[in-house]
Design a protein around this motif. Structure first.
Motif, mmCIF file in Angstrom:
data_model
loop_
_atom_site.group_PDB
_atom_site.id
_atom_site.type_symbol
_atom_site.label_atom_id
_atom_site.label_comp_id
_atom_site.label_asym_id
_atom_site.label_seq_id
_atom_site.Cartn_x
_atom_site.Cartn_y
_atom_site.Cartn_z
ATOM 1 N N SER A 406 31.384 52.058 47.493
ATOM 2 C CA SER A 406 32.111 50.627 47.245
ATOM 3 C C SER A 406 33.522 50.606 45.769
ATOM 4 C CB SER A 406 32.021 49.016 47.332
ATOM 5 O OG SER A 406 30.782 49.184 46.195
ATOM 6 N N ARG A 407 34.394 50.365 46.055
ATOM 7 C CA ARG A 407 36.167 51.142 45.194
ATOM 8 C C ARG A 407 36.411 50.061 44.750
ATOM 9 N NH1 ARG A 407 34.270 55.249 43.722
ATOM 10 N NH2 ARG A 407 35.371 55.719 42.379
ATOM 11 N N LEU A 408 35.578 49.348 43.692
ATOM 12 C CA LEU A 408 36.019 47.585 43.799
ATOM 13 C C LEU A 408 36.462 47.871 42.550
ATOM 14 C CD1 LEU A 408 32.190 45.999 43.247
ATOM 15 C CD2 LEU A 408 34.089 46.027 45.408
ATOM 16 N N PRO A 409 38.182 47.115 42.246
ATOM 17 C CA PRO A 409 38.574 46.530 41.683
ATOM 18 C C PRO A 409 38.304 46.523 40.377
ATOM 19 C CG PRO A 409 39.579 45.461 43.389
ATOM 20 C CD PRO A 409 37.714 45.803 43.528
ATOM 21 N N VAL A 410 38.992 47.067 39.519
ATOM 22 C CA VAL A 410 38.622 47.269 37.618
ATOM 23 C C VAL A 410 39.448 46.619 37.149
ATOM 24 C CG1 VAL A 410 37.915 47.888 35.410
ATOM 25 C CG2 VAL A 410 37.355 48.483 37.644
ATOM 26 N N SER A 411 39.987 45.531 36.259
ATOM 27 C CA SER A 411 41.008 44.859 35.653
ATOM 28 C C SER A 411 41.168 45.455 34.420
ATOM 29 C CB SER A 411 41.074 43.116 35.037
ATOM 30 O OG SER A 411 40.540 43.157 36.583
ATOM 31 N N LEU A 412 42.536 45.801 33.764
ATOM 32 C CA LEU A 412 43.163 45.893 31.925
ATOM 33 C C LEU A 412 43.513 44.756 31.840
ATOM 34 C CD1 LEU A 412 43.191 47.946 29.822
ATOM 35 C CD2 LEU A 412 45.291 48.674 30.873
ATOM 36 N N ARG A 413 43.364 44.103 30.541
ATOM 37 C CA ARG A 413 44.233 43.043 29.614
ATOM 38 C C ARG A 413 45.149 44.124 29.107
ATOM 39 N NH1 ARG A 413 39.081 40.124 27.754
ATOM 40 N NH2 ARG A 413 38.239 41.959 28.003
ATOM 41 N N VAL A 414 46.226 43.983 29.379
ATOM 42 C CA VAL A 414 47.382 44.884 28.081
ATOM 43 C C VAL A 414 46.708 44.246 26.702
ATOM 44 C CG1 VAL A 414 49.572 44.910 28.169
ATOM 45 C CG2 VAL A 414 49.131 44.720 30.393
ATOM 46 N N LEU A 459 35.587 55.401 36.468
ATOM 47 C CA LEU A 459 36.132 53.891 36.381
ATOM 48 C C LEU A 459 35.570 52.959 37.149
ATOM 49 C CD1 LEU A 459 39.461 55.139 37.172
ATOM 50 C CD2 LEU A 459 38.566 56.292 35.201
ATOM 51 N N GLN A 460 34.837 52.955 35.656
ATOM 52 C CA GLN A 460 33.874 51.328 35.965
ATOM 53 C C GLN A 460 33.867 50.327 34.829
ATOM 54 O OE1 GLN A 460 29.672 52.824 35.526
ATOM 55 N NE2 GLN A 460 30.089 54.611 37.428
#
Length: 807
Positions: A406-414, A459-460
């Protein structure tokens, strides 16, 4: 990973020099460990056509050759190579050519006009070894038929090409191919990424092979097709052989070469089965206890339910993601093949190859993760090359899709990315970095949600995305900023100080520190520790190093044997390290493994003369009491008891158990005579071993004022039974003196009459003890001293510890 620079530039060719390209990759985390030319420098070597070959008139092993080097008149060259014959094209070093030297640093070998056994030679025909292209010196290097006569050999073979050797970390599995590195290079430089051109393969055969996936947790996707009528005796093209060799892979045969070539090109390992050797369809499943398989390398392995396999109707055919089986391997007689490309789940492959002591290119990639979205494309590329080189008719592709990651989205806080990176970063810069990396993402207010592509398994978390941002922006853009936090000097913890003190103390006592493997010979565990069930290694680096050590003494004896073999007469060594013991109560966590205790120990060994070469005192061998003094100095300020006890490694009667406050903290003794003889030691060494954690729990020193009054000493000779040890006497004496002015007792002499030596069971001996008395409140008088000593002796006699006073 190694590959030629020219292959990389076919996919991405930024306007950078070779050195700049290497620097760009290194600064992005793809460390270029080495960069070297394909061949060392040489000049004046051209491709030549052998026109005729005649026997040398004056030498049986030499031949006179006429060769065309494209200069008009043929040249006469004397050659001794066994494979020289008319019609072949070979390298020819012309007169004046400079060939690589035989040894590094030596001047180049210059070809001169000369005579060999009376026949003039106008050059030299070269082997691969003479040009330093390989170690093969069996004959001349035969060139392809399309080699231009008279053309420069370096240009024809691409010998000015550079070889890049990348040292990749485990999270960079997507760069284990030339195209994968090119994809990163395109993102870093903005240069165009050229994908391999793949024309649709015409299906001219209806044959299919039934495939069933019975283990979705093992195989997420399995793609394959039948190709009939291939010519396994076809020659692998020279360009493919050249590229494989420059990747460190030798040519085996066209079908295997094609599989290896596409693996280096795209990163997807595959397998080619001989279709006629398969018995029924294929079944992808976990192994079963009792099953075995003969691998392509000739070894036979036994599998169980933890190993993935590919089986046909009658047995196993391949170790999933590791290596194929010998039973269905292609050979020169192969006519029909089944081409397979699969996605094996990394967790199902990791560790399996090491279990069988294998290290394959396939397992190296699959256990890190390959792109599951490109298995069909991979089969198409393989088929294209097979049809191009070996011919045949291709059937349709069967694509079996199971459980994919599964390719779950990973969030980045700028804002957090800027804080972690250490410089201002805008949301637009982050989005541009992801766009260049070909990531799918969705932007929000101060946040970017990235869906990792199918080829990125690393990328986790948010930190992984932050790393990608600064990689693309460039580490060189990081500002040089002085730290703004206050720097406060802090002492290391008392525990760490104690550990360092132990090492420093032993060094000061003339011991030298050694570092040894934590795995040892099983014999040491049984003989020196009495450990009949040591912790065994699944994959030992050497047959003797098969178990984990539960003591440091075996390692020190190994060091001693090495020193004795090199004529060392005096050895003082110590080691601080961990030992491993079984403990059913141990739990599994970040610092320990269930069922196993890791204990830190410090151990020492003394062998040979007490002192080095000197003249002041007579030479004598180190003994038990010398090492006892070293141990006491090591333990200071702790007070230890040395209790006579037996240990499997030590001489009975010359060993002691070391106790502090009633707890056993170690052992001291002379090596047992049978082990001294077994290990071929001229003399017995003295060894000690202590538990480090027990020694680091000492309280801080307590400082007392200088006494105002002087201590008083009295010497007494006590007659005791032969069976009473001084430790027992001392303990009883101090217990009896508790509350009195007697503060300490020191043994300084032992007397045993010669007449009692024959009968130790009923014998007596005299121990001379110095008593120290002190009273800080008042001056001691002779009356108080005599009364205290008399009361002490009377109590010891009453308790039957002492028989009587002597003298």
């Amino acid at each position: 990973m190694q590959f030629p620079e020219s292959w990389l530039r076919e996919f991405c060719d930024p306007p950078l020099s070779s050195a700049e390209l290497a620097e760009t990759l290194t600064m992005a985390g793809l460390e270029v460990e080495a960069r070297r030319p394909v061949a060392p420098p040489f000049t004046g070597v051209v491709a030549a056509l052998v026109l005729s070959v005649e026997q040398h008139p004056n030498a049986d092993r030499l031949k006179v050759c006429r060769v065309d080097v494209g200069s008009g008149a043929p040249l006469t060259v004397v050659c001794g190579a066994p494979n020289v014959e008319p019609g072949i094209k070979v390298p020819c070093a012309l007169v004046g050519a400079a060939l690589p030297a035989a040894e590094e640093g030596a001047p180049p070998f210059v070809i001169k006009l000369g005579k060999l056994r009376g026949v003039e030679s106008q050059g030299m025909l070269c082997s691969a070894r003479e040009l330093r292209l390989s170690s093969d010196d069996s004959g001349l290097l035969v060139l392809a038929s399309d080699a231009p006569i008279g053309g420069d050999l370096r240009a024809h073979l691409g010998l000015d090409d550079m070889l890049f050797s990348l040292k990749l970390t485990p999270n960079l599995a997507h760069c284990l191919s030339v195209f994968g590195v090119a994809r990163e290079l395109a993102a870093l430089t903005g240069a165009e990424l050229k994908r391999p051109r793949l024309a649709p393969i015409a299906v001219t055969e209806d044959a299919r092979l039934p495939v069933r996936i019975d283990a979705p947790d093992l195989c997420g996707r399995f793609s394959g097709r039948v190709v009939r009528g291939v010519n396994a005796r076809a020659l692998t093209p020279e360009w493919m052989i050249r590229r494989l060799e420059r990747c460190g892979q030798r040519s085996i045969g066209p079908l295997i070469d094609i599989s290896n070539y596409v693996m280096f090109e795209s990163g997807q390992a595959s397998h080619v089965f001989d279709l006629d050797k398969l018995r029924g369809g294929l079944e992808v499943r976990w192994g079963r206890p009792g099953e075995s398989l003969e691998l392509l390398n000739g070894s036979r392995v036994e599998v169980d339910q933890d190993v993935g396999v590919i089986a046909d109707g009658e047995g196993l055919e391949s170790l999933a993601g590791i290596m194929g089986g010998q039973a269905t391997a292609v050979d020169l007689a192969t006519r029909n093949v089944y081409i397979e490309a699969a996605f094996w789940r990394p967790e199902a492959i990791a560790g399996r190859a090491r279990r069988f002591r294998l290290a394959t290119e396939a397992s190296h990639r699959f256990e890190r993760g390959v792109d599951p979205a490109r298995t069909v494309e991979h089969v198409e590329r393989l088929t294209e090359l097979v049809l191009q080189i070996c011919g045949g008719q291709a059937g349709p592709i069967d694509d079996h899709v199971g459980l994919l990651p599964s390719r779950l989205p990973v969030s980045l806080r700028v804002a957090r990315a800027a804080r972690v990176i250490g410089m201002p970063v805008t949301q637009a810069q982050c989005a541009e970095a992801f766009r260049r990396l070909r990531f799918e993402f969705v932007e929000g207010e101060g946040m970017i949600a990235v869906t990792p592509p199918s080829w990125r398994f690393d990328l986790q978390g948010e930190e992984d995305l932050i790393e990608e941002v600064i990689r693309i922006l460039g580490y060189s853009r990081l500002p040089d900023v002085a730290p703004v936090s206050t720097v406060e000097p802090r002492l290391p913890p008392k525990r760490q100080q104690a550990i360092n003190r132990l090492q420093d103390t032993l060094v000061g006592l003339d011991y030298q520190e050694t570092i040894n493997f934590s795995f040892v010979e099983e014999r040491w565990e049984l003989e020196l520790c009495g450990n009949a069930d040591p912790i065994r290694l699944l994959n030992p680096i050497a047959a003797p190093l098969a178990v984990m050590r539960s003591s440091l003494m075996g390692s020190l004896l190994g060091v001693l044997r090495v020193n004795i073999a090199r004529k060392a007469a005096r050895v003082r060594v110590f080691e601080m390290g961990r030992v491993f013991r079984r403990n059913a109560a141990a739990t599994d966590n970040d610092r320990s493994v269930a069922g196993i205790d890791e204990v830190r120990r410090i151990a020492g060994l003394a062998y040979g003369p007490l002192d080095g070469l000197q003249w002041a005192t007579p030479e004598r061998a180190v003994d038990f009491f010398d090492c006892k003094g070293d141990v006491e100095a090591l333990l200071e300020p702790l007070i230890a008891r040395f209790v006579a006890a037996e240990h499997p490694a030590f001489h009975p009667g010359r060993s002691a158990r070391i106790e502090i406050d009633g707890r056993v903290v170690g052992w001291l003794g002379e090596l047992h005579p049978k082990w001294r003889q077994s290990y071929d030691l001229p003399k017995a060494p003295i060894l000690f071993e202590l538990d480090v954690d027990s020694l680091t729990e000492a309280a801080l020193p307590l400082y007392l004022p200088t006494p105002k009054r002087q201590a008083v000493q009295r010497d007494v000779a006590l007659v005791i039974g032969e069976h009473v040890t001084f430790e027992a006497l001392r303990s009883a004496l101090l217990a009896a003196a508790k509350g009195s002015i007697v503060r300490g007792a020191t043994l300084f002499d032992v007397y045993r009459p010669a007449s009692t030596a024959a009968d130790r069971t009923s014998a007596e001996r005299s121990m001379a003890v110095r008593l120290e008395m002190f009273d800080d409140e008042s001056t001691l008088t002779d009356e108080r001293i005599e009364a205290a000593v008399g009361a002490l002796i009377d109590r010891l006699i009453a308790e039957r510890v002492v028989l009587r006073l002597r003298g």
